[in-house]
Write a protein that holds these residues in place. Structure first.
Motif, PDB file in Angstrom:
ATOM      1  N   GLY A 143       4.103  -9.047  -4.248  1.00 12.19           N
ATOM      2  CA  GLY A 143       2.922  -8.228  -4.045  1.00 12.19           C
ATOM      3  C   GLY A 143       2.492  -7.596  -5.359  1.00 12.19           C
ATOM      4  N   PRO A 144       1.373  -6.869  -5.333  1.00 10.84           N
ATOM      5  CA  PRO A 144       0.860  -6.257  -6.559  1.00 10.84           C
ATOM      6  C   PRO A 144       1.642  -5.027  -6.992  1.00 10.84           C
ATOM      7  CG  PRO A 144      -0.520  -5.657  -4.716  1.00 10.84           C
ATOM      8  CD  PRO A 144       0.481  -6.631  -4.191  1.00 10.84           C
ATOM      9  N   GLY A 145       2.471  -4.513  -6.105  1.00 12.82           N
ATOM     10  CA  GLY A 145       3.267  -3.343  -6.439  1.00 12.82           C
ATOM     11  C   GLY A 145       2.588  -2.033  -6.095  1.00 12.82           C
ATOM     12  N   THR A 146       3.409  -1.003  -5.957  1.00 17.49           N
ATOM     13  CA  THR A 146       2.940   0.373  -5.823  1.00 17.49           C
ATOM     14  C   THR A 146       3.441   1.145  -7.030  1.00 17.49           C
ATOM     15  OG1 THR A 146       2.912   0.384  -3.401  1.00 17.49           O
ATOM     16  CG2 THR A 146       3.094   2.516  -4.517  1.00 17.49           C
ATOM     17  N   ARG A 147       2.505   1.711  -7.767  1.00 20.50           N
ATOM     18  CA  ARG A 147       2.899   2.523  -8.923  1.00 20.50           C
ATOM     19  C   ARG A 147       3.095   3.956  -8.456  1.00 20.50           C
ATOM     20  NH1 ARG A 147       2.910   1.859 -14.255  1.00 20.50           N
ATOM     21  NH2 ARG A 147       1.703  -0.072 -14.101  1.00 20.50           N
ATOM     22  N   LEU A 148       4.337   4.418  -8.515  1.00 20.74           N
ATOM     23  CA  LEU A 148       4.677   5.773  -8.109  1.00 20.74           C
ATOM     24  C   LEU A 148       4.858   6.646  -9.342  1.00 20.74           C
ATOM     25  CD1 LEU A 148       5.596   7.909  -5.996  1.00 20.74           C
ATOM     26  CD2 LEU A 148       7.917   7.016  -6.284  1.00 20.74           C
ATOM     27  N   SER A 189       0.834  -1.196   0.000  1.00 23.36           N
ATOM     28  CA  SER A 189       0.000   0.000   0.000  1.00 23.36           C
ATOM     29  C   SER A 189       0.872   1.251   0.000  1.00 23.36           C
ATOM     30  CB  SER A 189      -0.926  -0.008   1.234  1.00 23.36           C
ATOM     31  OG  SER A 189      -0.150  -0.012   2.430  1.00 23.36           O
ATOM     32  N   PRO A 190       0.400   2.327  -0.628  1.00 22.08           N
ATOM     33  CA  PRO A 190      -0.795   2.347  -1.471  1.00 22.08           C
ATOM     34  C   PRO A 190      -0.550   1.625  -2.788  1.00 22.08           C
ATOM     35  CG  PRO A 190       0.368   4.415  -1.666  1.00 22.08           C
ATOM     36  CD  PRO A 190       1.136   3.618  -0.651  1.00 22.08           C
ATOM     37  N   ARG A 191      -1.573   1.354  -3.531  1.00 22.36           N
ATOM     38  CA  ARG A 191      -1.390   0.752  -4.843  1.00 22.36           C
ATOM     39  C   ARG A 191      -0.901   1.779  -5.855  1.00 22.36           C
ATOM     40  NH1 ARG A 191      -3.816  -3.721  -6.504  1.00 22.36           N
ATOM     41  NH2 ARG A 191      -2.362  -3.372  -8.246  1.00 22.36           N
ATOM     42  N   TYR A 192      -1.357   3.004  -5.684  1.00 24.26           N
ATOM     43  CA  TYR A 192      -0.959   4.096  -6.575  1.00 24.26           C
ATOM     44  C   TYR A 192      -0.597   5.304  -5.713  1.00 24.26           C
ATOM     45  CZ  TYR A 192      -3.422   1.156  -9.926  1.00 24.26           C
ATOM     46  OH  TYR A 192      -3.833   0.087 -10.685  1.00 24.26           O
ATOM     47  N   ARG A 242       4.546   0.828   1.703  1.00 20.04           N
ATOM     48  CA  ARG A 242       4.465  -0.225   2.719  1.00 20.04           C
ATOM     49  C   ARG A 242       4.335  -1.593   2.090  1.00 20.04           C
ATOM     50  NH1 ARG A 242       1.836  -0.781   8.226  1.00 20.04           N
ATOM     51  NH2 ARG A 242       1.012  -2.922   8.309  1.00 20.04           N
ATOM     52  N   CYS A 243       4.954  -2.572   2.724  1.00 20.38           N
ATOM     53  CA  CYS A 243       4.851  -3.961   2.285  1.00 20.38           C
ATOM     54  C   CYS A 243       4.522  -4.848   3.480  1.00 20.38           C
ATOM     55  CB  CYS A 243       6.163  -4.420   1.657  1.00 20.38           C
ATOM     56  SG  CYS A 243       6.221  -6.201   1.295  1.00 20.38           S
ATOM     57  N   ASP A 244       3.456  -5.640   3.331  1.00 22.86           N
ATOM     58  CA  ASP A 244       3.116  -6.653   4.330  1.00 22.86           C
ATOM     59  C   ASP A 244       3.422  -8.026   3.743  1.00 22.86           C
ATOM     60  OD1 ASP A 244       1.195  -4.281   5.089  1.00 22.86           O
ATOM     61  OD2 ASP A 244       1.215  -5.647   6.809  1.00 22.86           O
ATOM     62  N   PRO A 245       4.476  -8.672   4.171  1.00 17.69           N
ATOM     63  CA  PRO A 245       4.820  -9.971   3.588  1.00 17.69           C
ATOM     64  C   PRO A 245       3.911 -11.070   4.119  1.00 17.69           C
ATOM     65  CG  PRO A 245       6.302  -9.469   5.381  1.00 17.69           C
ATOM     66  CD  PRO A 245       5.406  -8.264   5.229  1.00 17.69           C
ATOM     67  N   ASP A 296      12.296   8.661 -10.412  1.00 22.33           N
ATOM     68  CA  ASP A 296      11.868   7.669  -9.430  1.00 22.33           C
ATOM     69  C   ASP A 296      10.534   7.027  -9.824  1.00 22.33           C
ATOM     70  OD1 ASP A 296      12.939   9.824  -6.688  1.00 22.33           O
ATOM     71  OD2 ASP A 296      14.096   8.438  -7.941  1.00 22.33           O
ATOM     72  N   SER A 297       9.874   7.581 -10.820  1.00 21.09           N
ATOM     73  CA  SER A 297       8.591   7.033 -11.267  1.00 21.09           C
ATOM     74  C   SER A 297       8.790   5.601 -11.746  1.00 21.09           C
ATOM     75  CB  SER A 297       8.008   7.882 -12.396  1.00 21.09           C
ATOM     76  OG  SER A 297       7.702   9.179 -11.936  1.00 21.09           O
ATOM     77  N   ALA A 298       8.046   4.680 -11.151  1.00 21.50           N
ATOM     78  CA  ALA A 298       8.191   3.250 -11.447  1.00 21.50           C
ATOM     79  C   ALA A 298       7.172   2.495 -10.604  1.00 21.50           C
ATOM     80  CB  ALA A 298       9.595   2.758 -11.121  1.00 21.50           C
ATOM     81  N   VAL A 299       7.117   1.196 -10.832  1.00 21.70           N
ATOM     82  CA  VAL A 299       6.371   0.321  -9.930  1.00 21.70           C
ATOM     83  C   VAL A 299       7.372  -0.270  -8.944  1.00 21.70           C
ATOM     84  CG1 VAL A 299       4.986  -1.788  -9.732  1.00 21.70           C
ATOM     85  CG2 VAL A 299       4.604  -0.216 -11.644  1.00 21.70           C
ATOM     86  N   TYR A 300       7.045  -0.179  -7.680  1.00 25.09           N
ATOM     87  CA  TYR A 300       7.906  -0.734  -6.637  1.00 25.09           C
ATOM     88  C   TYR A 300       7.274  -2.030  -6.143  1.00 25.09           C
ATOM     89  CZ  TYR A 300      10.554   3.479  -6.978  1.00 25.09           C
ATOM     90  OH  TYR A 300      11.344   4.495  -7.471  1.00 25.09           O
ATOM     91  N   LEU A 301       8.013  -3.102  -6.325  1.00 24.74           N
ATOM     92  CA  LEU A 301       7.533  -4.427  -5.977  1.00 24.74           C
ATOM     93  C   LEU A 301       8.187  -4.910  -4.693  1.00 24.74           C
ATOM     94  CD1 LEU A 301       7.789  -6.145  -9.488  1.00 24.74           C
ATOM     95  CD2 LEU A 301       5.708  -5.387  -8.357  1.00 24.74           C
ATOM     96  N   CYS A 302       7.398  -5.548  -3.886  1.00 26.01           N
ATOM     97  CA  CYS A 302       7.891  -6.209  -2.692  1.00 26.01           C
ATOM     98  C   CYS A 302       7.670  -7.710  -2.878  1.00 26.01           C
ATOM     99  CB  CYS A 302       7.136  -5.699  -1.469  1.00 26.01           C
ATOM    100  SG  CYS A 302       7.540  -6.539   0.066  1.00 26.01           S
ATOM    101  N   ALA A 303       8.592  -8.504  -2.388  1.00 27.03           N
ATOM    102  CA  ALA A 303       8.451  -9.958  -2.458  1.00 27.03           C
ATOM    103  C   ALA A 303       8.968 -10.567  -1.170  1.00 27.03           C
ATOM    104  CB  ALA A 303       9.220 -10.524  -3.652  1.00 27.03           C
TER     105      ALA A 303
END
Lengths: 112, 114
Positions: B106-111, B7-10, B22-25, B86-93
């Protein structure tokens, strides 16, 4: 340093046919793992198949199999009996130590 | 939860703003990774945690990027003074134990930085 190269930005396959996606890599690690991940449009990345580099036997998962050529540093993915749901971006990745490196991906289209 | 959530997604930020992602594994997963995925590219490794210890941060592109996982579960990626690049999708795994196990993304956060 580790690098992954996917030389096919786009591939297409007829439904029910077989397609092979190419991947080459380079690494200075002696102990590493290789992966293929699938990223469907607007969906999360999921693991397709995983190969331990120390194993000579090629990994298989149902319709998915790899051709791992360690000396050539090649790790291709074969998809048999292609299905419409296989359409996605496919990323090859290498993991060694605490780091992972992904290729630039191959976009696979499945033609009905 | 059943999977990795982010979160957030966007997130839309003005250049110069600070952001926190934020990433909740998956519960019980020891290993946690952050990646940056630019449009049309593969994920690029940023950093790796084993429980609360940040064992590798060699992929963080600048000192404006900071990640933490203080209690060994939830992780936050902070970007200070955001810039357009810095614009990108940030992925957590996360993965169960060793970093070489299967990673669950995760689904990623699009920044988007304007």
């Amino acid at each position: 340093a580790q690098t992954v190269t996917q030389s096919q930005p786009e591939m297409s396959v007829q439904e029910a046919e077989t397609v092979t996606l190419s991947c080459t890599y380079d690494t200075s690690e002696s102990d590493y793992y290789l992966f293929w991940y699938k990223q469907p449009p607007s969906r999360q990345m999921i693991l397709v198949i995983r190969q331990e580099a120390y194993k000579q036997q090629n990994a298989t998962e149902n319709r998915f199999s790899v051709n791992f050529q360690k000396a050539a540093k090649s790790f291709s993915l074969k998809i048999s009996d292609s299905q419409l749901g296989d359409a996605a971006m496919y990323f090859c990745a290498i993991g060694g130590g605490n780091q992972f490196y992904f290729g630039t991906g191959t976009s696979l289209t499945v033609i009905p | 939860g059943a999977g990795v959530s982010q979160s957030p997604r966007y997130k839309v930020a003005k250049r110069g703003q600070d952001v926190a992602l934020r990433c909740d594994p998956i519960s019980g997963h020891v290993s946690l990774f952050w990646y940056q995925q630019a449009l049309g590219q593969g994920p690029e490794f940023l950093t790796y945690f084993q429980n609360e210890a940040q064992l590798d941060k060699s992929g963080l592109p600048s000192d404006r990027f900071f990640a933490e996982r203080p209690e060994g579960s939830v992780s936050t990626l902070k970007i200070q003074r955001t810039q357009q690049e810095d614009s990108a999708v940030y992925l957590c795994a996360s993965s169960f134990r060793d970093p070489q196990n299967e990673q669950f993304f995760g689904p990623g956060t699009r920044l988007t930085v304007l």
